[in-house]
Write a protein that holds these residues in place. Structure first.
Motif, short mmCIF file in Angstrom:
data_model
loop_
_atom_site.label_atom_id
_atom_site.label_comp_id
_atom_site.label_asym_id
_atom_site.label_seq_id
_atom_site.Cartn_x
_atom_site.Cartn_y
_atom_site.Cartn_z
N PRO A 23 0.80 -1.24 0.00
CA PRO A 23 0.00 0.00 0.00
C PRO A 23 0.83 1.28 0.00
O PRO A 23 0.31 2.34 -0.35
N TYR A 24 2.11 1.20 0.37
CA TYR A 24 2.92 2.40 0.49
C TYR A 24 3.97 2.55 -0.61
O TYR A 24 4.51 3.64 -0.81
N ILE A 151 1.81 9.10 -2.33
CA ILE A 151 0.92 8.15 -1.67
C ILE A 151 0.67 8.58 -0.22
O ILE A 151 -0.48 8.59 0.26
N LYS A 152 1.73 8.96 0.46
CA LYS A 152 1.58 9.41 1.85
C LYS A 152 0.67 10.64 1.94
O LYS A 152 -0.16 10.74 2.86
N TYR A 155 -2.96 9.60 1.58
CA TYR A 155 -3.46 8.98 2.80
C TYR A 155 -3.71 10.00 3.91
O TYR A 155 -4.59 9.82 4.76
N GLN A 161 -9.21 10.68 4.58
CA GLN A 161 -9.49 10.40 5.99
C GLN A 161 -10.99 10.31 6.24
O GLN A 161 -11.47 9.40 6.94
N GLY A 164 -12.40 7.13 4.64
CA GLY A 164 -11.99 5.98 5.44
C GLY A 164 -12.82 5.84 6.71
O GLY A 164 -13.17 4.72 7.11
N THR A 184 -7.96 -2.10 6.52
CA THR A 184 -7.82 -0.65 6.60
C THR A 184 -8.09 -0.06 5.22
O THR A 184 -7.98 -0.74 4.20
N GLU A 186 -6.25 2.06 3.73
CA GLU A 186 -5.01 2.06 2.96
C GLU A 186 -4.83 0.74 2.19
O GLU A 186 -4.17 0.72 1.15
N ASN A 187 -5.40 -0.33 2.69
CA ASN A 187 -5.27 -1.65 2.07
C ASN A 187 -6.47 -2.00 1.18
O ASN A 187 -6.69 -3.18 0.86
N HIS A 224 -9.79 4.56 -3.91
CA HIS A 224 -8.39 4.46 -3.51
C HIS A 224 -7.45 4.60 -4.71
O HIS A 224 -6.54 5.43 -4.72
#
Length: 426
Positions: A23-24, A151-152, A155, A161, A164, A184, A186-187, A224
C-alpha cells in the motif's frame, strides 16, 4: 466520412490470480494469468479485428494487411515487472484474436515442398518487452521516491481520511472474509483484489460471501486507486503512469501521420494504472465521472487517427473506450471538445508533460544516478559521506604505519665487497 489511417490501442490484461501490492510503495507480488483471462483477451482481439481490420467496418484501417500480418505495420509492447507474466499472456491472446491462424501463412522451399506454420497457419507477431528498470514507459510508479511521498499525502488528505472513517463499518464486516489481511482503507486495493479473485475462482467462497460486500469493496478500491493514480496538475507525480506511456503515444502518432512510415496499429498491453491517469490528463473524467475507477479486465482505450477527404489536409484524433469484454467502444471527447480533436492540438497540449527517457523519469522521481547506481538524493549523499569517511580512515592508517616504520628504522653497516683474488673493491 473521415478515413482511419492508424490506431493506438492501450489494453488491460485479462483475469489473473490474486495480486498483492504494497500500500505504500506499490511493489507487486507474483501473479499469473488464468484461462478466463486468456479468453477475455482473445475476445478483445476478435473485437479489434472486426472493428479495425474488417473492410466493411466504418473504422477499418486504410491500407493495412488484414489477413496475413505485415510486421512493420503492427507493433506490440507488453509491460514487464509487476503482472508481467499475465500481461504477456494477455498480449499473445489478443494477437490470436486479432490475427488468427491463416493457411496462407506458408513458405515454398527450394525442393518444391510447401510448409505451413504450426496450428494451421499460426501467425507469430513479435511482442517487445523490457525489464521495468530499463524501460519505465509501462511501469513507472515503483521504486519512485516522489510517488511514495504522493501516496503518503493522499493517505493524509482530508478527503481520504473522511472516506476511510465512513467505511469503518464495511471494514469491520469484511474482516471474516479476508482471512487476516489488514482491514484498513489504505489496504483497500488488496482487500478488493483478494475478494474478487476468490469470488471468481472459489465456489465455496462465493457461496459464503454476503450480498453487497463485493460491490462495497469495489467502490472503495475505485476511490483508492483513483486518488493514487491521479493528480490535480497534469504534470503532477500522481499522473506518472500516464506521463510515461504518453511518450509512446505521441511518438507513434507522429509516425503514423508521416506517410512514408508503414506503422498502422500499435498495441500497448499493460495494467490498469495508466488508464486512470490518462482519463484525468485528457479531462475525460470531468464529463464522465464513472471513468474515475479501475477499468475491467480486457478493457481497451483506442486512439483513432482520422484523415478527411481533400481538401482537408489535417489529421484528427478520436478517443474511444471499451470497459471490459461485455461493452462496445464508446466515443469520449477530450479537453472539452464536442467532437474529434486536431492531432496538432493534442500534441501541443501534452508534449511537455510526457516523460521520454530514464533521465527524465529519475528527475521526476527525485532520483540521482551517480557512481553508486540509481539512488535517491538522501541515499546518494549518505553513500558519498560514507565513502569519504572510509578514505579518511584509510589515509589515517597509512600515515600511522609510515610513522611507525620510520621510528623503528635501524641502520645496517655496509659490508666490504671482496673482488677477485681477495682484494677489496673500491
Amino acid at each position: 466520412m473521415p478515413d482511419v489511417h492508424g490506431v493506438l490501442i492501450i489494453a488491460r490484461n485479462g483475469d489473473r490470480t490474486e495480486l498483492y501490492q504494497d500500500p505504500y510503495t506499490y511493489e507487486p507480488s507474483y501473479t499469473e494469468s488464468t484461462p478466463l483471462g486468456a479468453v477475455q483477451s482473445y475476445q478483445l482481439g476478435c473485437h479489434l479485428r472486426s472493428t479495425y481490420l474488417n473492410p466493411s467496418s466504418p473504422s477499418h484501417i486504410q491500407a493495412i494487411n488484414a489477413d496475413l500480418v505485415q510486421n512493420d505495420q503492427v507493433v506490440v509492447h507488453a509491460k514487464a515487472g509487476g503482472e508481467g507474466t499475465s500481461v504477456f499472456d494477455s498480449a499473445i491472446a489478443v494477437l490470436q484474436g486479432l490475427y488468427p491462424p491463416n493457411s496462407n501463412n506458408l513458405i515454398e522451399l527450394a525442393n518444391g515442398t510447401t510448409v505451413v506454420t504450426p496450428l494451421g497457419g499460426y501467425q507469430y507477431i513479435p511482442v517487445e518487452m523490457a525489464p521495468s528498470n530499463v524501460d519505465r514507459a509501462l511501469e513507472s510508479w515503483t521504486e519512485c521516491p516522489a510517488f511514495e511521498e504522493h501516496i503518503k499525502s493522499v493517505y493524509a488528505s482530508k478527503g481520504f481520511q473522511e472516506t476511510g472513517k465512513s467505511a469503518e463499518h464495511f471494514f469491520g464486516a469484511v474482516r471474516d472474509y479476508v482471512f487476516g489481511r489488514p482491514t484498513t482503507f489504505e489496504n483497500a486495493w488488496n482487500i478488493y483484489d483478494f475478494m474478487n479473485s476468490q469470488l471468481t475462482h472459489n465456489q465455496t467462497y462465493a457461496y459464503r460471501l454476503p450480498p453487497t460486500l463485493i460491490e462495497q469493496a469495489h467502490g472503495y478500491a475505485n476511490y483508492h486507486e483513483n486518488a493514487i493514480f491521479s493528480d490535480k496538475e497534469t504534470g503532477g507525480i500522481g499522473n506518472i503512469a500516464g506521463r510515461t506511456i504518453l511518450h509512446t503515444i505521441l511518438h507513434s502518432l507522429e509516425r503514423i501521420t508521416f506517410d512514408e512510415d508503414p506503422l498502422k496499429l500499435l498495441l500497448l498491453e499493460t495494467t490498469y494504472q495508466p488508464f486512470i491517469s490518462l482519463f484525468h490528463m485528457l479531462d475525460m473524467v470531468k464529463e464522465h465521472p464513472q471513468l474515475a475507477a479501475i477499468p475491467n479486465y480486457g478493457s481497451a482505450l483506442a486512439f483513432e487517427l482520422l484523415r478527411g477527404p481533400p481538401p482537408e489536409l489535417r489529421e484528427f484524433l478520436r478517443i474511444k473506450f471499451k470497459n471490459g469484454t461485455n461493452e462496445d467502444f464508446q466515443t469520449y471527447p477530450i479537453f472539452g471538445h464536442k467532437g474529434d480533436i486536431a492531432v496538432t492540438e493534442f500534441l501541443y497540449r501534452l508534449e511537455n508533460f510526457a516523460i521520454s527517457s530514464q533521465k527524465q523519469w529519475e528527475s521526476a522521481c527525485g532520483i540521482h544516478s551517480g557512481y553508486f547506481g540509481i539512488t535517491s538524493a538522501a541515499e546518494n549523499t549518505n553513500m558519498l559521506f560514507a565513502a569519504f569517511s572510509a578514505f579518511l580512515l584509510l589515509g589515517a592508517f597509512a600515515l600511522s604505519w609510515f610513522k611507525r616504520k620510520r621510528n623503528t628504522y635501524v641502520p645496517i653497516p655496509e659490508a666490504p665487497v671482496v673482488g677477485e683474488k681477495g682484494r677489496l673493491l673500491p
